[in-house]
Design a protein around this motif. Sequence first.
Motif, PDB file in Angstrom:
ATOM      1  N   HIS A 156       0.715  -1.286   0.093  1.00  0.00           N
ATOM      2  CA  HIS A 156      -0.051   0.197   0.096  1.00  0.00           C
ATOM      3  C   HIS A 156       0.972   1.123   0.017  1.00  0.00           C
ATOM      4  O   HIS A 156       0.644   2.213  -0.726  1.00  0.00           O
ATOM      5  CB  HIS A 156      -0.897  -0.069   1.223  1.00  0.00           C
ATOM      6  CG  HIS A 156      -2.144  -1.117   1.161  1.00  0.00           C
ATOM      7  ND1 HIS A 156      -2.803  -1.182   0.306  1.00  0.00           N
ATOM      8  CD2 HIS A 156      -2.198  -2.277   2.093  1.00  0.00           C
ATOM      9  CE1 HIS A 156      -3.810  -2.313   0.435  1.00  0.00           C
ATOM     10  NE2 HIS A 156      -3.170  -2.855   1.482  1.00  0.00           N
ATOM     11  N   ARG A 187      -9.143  -5.191   1.152  1.00  0.00           N
ATOM     12  CA  ARG A 187      -8.224  -3.992   0.511  1.00  0.00           C
ATOM     13  C   ARG A 187      -6.755  -4.679   0.380  1.00  0.00           C
ATOM     14  O   ARG A 187      -6.376  -4.541  -0.778  1.00  0.00           O
ATOM     15  CB  ARG A 187      -8.175  -3.085   1.825  1.00  0.00           C
ATOM     16  CG  ARG A 187      -6.984  -2.165   1.632  1.00  0.00           C
ATOM     17  CD  ARG A 187      -7.039  -1.142   2.433  1.00  0.00           C
ATOM     18  NE  ARG A 187      -6.281   0.185   2.371  1.00  0.00           N
ATOM     19  CZ  ARG A 187      -4.854   0.049   3.047  1.00  0.00           C
ATOM     20  NH1 ARG A 187      -4.752  -0.857   4.021  1.00  0.00           N
ATOM     21  NH2 ARG A 187      -3.932   1.205   2.758  1.00  0.00           N
ATOM     22  N   ASP A 188      -6.359  -5.689   1.195  1.00  0.00           N
ATOM     23  CA  ASP A 188      -5.165  -6.385   0.749  1.00  0.00           C
ATOM     24  C   ASP A 188      -5.318  -7.201  -0.426  1.00  0.00           C
ATOM     25  O   ASP A 188      -4.504  -7.281  -1.282  1.00  0.00           O
ATOM     26  CB  ASP A 188      -4.637  -7.207   1.879  1.00  0.00           C
ATOM     27  CG  ASP A 188      -4.021  -6.372   3.004  1.00  0.00           C
ATOM     28  OD1 ASP A 188      -3.962  -4.913   2.971  1.00  0.00           O
ATOM     29  OD2 ASP A 188      -3.857  -6.884   4.418  1.00  0.00           O
ATOM     30  N   SER A 190      -7.128  -7.084  -3.037  1.00  0.00           N
ATOM     31  CA  SER A 190      -7.169  -6.295  -4.187  1.00  0.00           C
ATOM     32  C   SER A 190      -5.784  -6.054  -4.970  1.00  0.00           C
ATOM     33  O   SER A 190      -5.766  -5.520  -5.847  1.00  0.00           O
ATOM     34  CB  SER A 190      -8.083  -4.970  -4.006  1.00  0.00           C
ATOM     35  OG  SER A 190      -7.211  -4.020  -3.252  1.00  0.00           O
TER      36      SER A 190
END
Length: 504
Positions: A156, A187-188, A190
């Motif tokens: 990220h 989120r991770d 993706s």
Amino acid sequence: MSSRCIMVQGTSSSAGKSVLVAALCRIFSRRGYRVAPFKSQNMSLNSFTTSENREIAIAQVLQAEAAGIEPSHHMNPVLLKPKEDFTSQVIVHGRPVGNMNFNEYQVDFRGTALEAIKESLEYLKSRYDLIVIEGAGSPAEINMRDRDLANMEIAHLADADVILVADIDRGGVFASIAGTFMLLDERDRSRIKGVVINKFRGNLDILMPGIERIEEITGVPVLGVLPYDEALRLPEEDSASLADRKYRGKGKIKVGVIRLPRISNFTDIDPLEYEEDVSVKLIEAGDSLHNLDAIIIPGTRNTIKDLIHLHETGLAHEIMELSQDIPVFGICGGFQMLGRRVVDDGGHESAHGTVEGLGLLDCETVFTGDGKIISQSHGEIIGGGLFHGLGGETVEGYELHEGTTVLGDVKPLIRVEKGSGNLRDGGFDGAVDGNVAGTYFHGIFHNFRFRRYFTNILREQRGLEPLDYDRDDFRDSRRFSLDRLAEIVENNMDLSPVEELLKN
């Protein structure tokens, strides 16, 4: 173009992250891009000194070599070197900042480490087109996600797409892939743009139904299946890999390497395995030392504790006896052990104080707490003893050690032209007396003429003809392995996620 980042994460340790990063560095640097490797936080006992006189993990050195660039401490801003009792030496931007336990590092020091990681990442992004980032272990360590400094948190931070690599050789490859996806939050997840299956041996047609099903489960493509190639010979990062190297080669000349409990920088020994007629045997307590042609005592993260181990297991006595008949060579901590004693009355390395050495060299090592010597070094072999015929030969290496060594009635091995050697102000390094010698120069056997001279002595002891100094098989093999690795990845992996990234 602005810099782009791609990250290689693994479903486990030893899945193949390091070598895939090296391959991508090789491939895209050859396509004309400026490429640099990056690993934010590495835990390793195999390290190297850069030309900046900073310490980084050996894996990033190999990756920089693959990219055709000089290694820098920015490629590995945080290095953790395990010591004992859940404590590690913490090295930031190539310099030690202290010894910390898990809580001290993860809670009290995490912010400082993260700032160093950000600084190095920005440094590389300002100078290179593509940053190939290596993760650590697995991103699915759910008990550690909020403290992550090596996997998804870095993805990220760098805005990096992720390629997930899984090792089929150990079994359960599809479960490891699916399990990793299941344990990551959306989120991770993706970030993951594709999966690579590594170390495959067999018929790909048989694997295809599993590949199709895992693509349905994860929703991302399997970008490739990389075959296991026995011809690849690249340095290992983790001492766990030594389990596969108990005995490599079937040469007539047998070099025994003492597998110290806290062994470090064992890649010092790698070049010997490329010498014709030479095989390397790792020696542990209880193993026979008979029929060896030479003994090497390698580096260690704790000289005193490993020296005590040699005495308690009887290995010290056996080495002392065999030194009358065969060469015994010590590197860094191994060199310190060869002396009369190791003095640490201040408890800088352990609480044991002064410990008797093997007494094979008339010297004494003292730990003073003056800090770690980190240096690229070179000098000239003085000659004498085992190396009487090599006087004047230039050698280079790197130093990573604490303690200073004072020689008695014994000749130094190297006249130091750059570096510290035995004392902090330089001058001379190592010692040699008859069959016994030692040095602080890590990488000493990477010097072809030094290595060939040493192994020729062993050949002559066995009644074999000495070899010429015309071809360095180790250097040639390393270059071949990097080229072959890149070829394997190009031929068996869809590189479009990286190619598309570079077009944007």
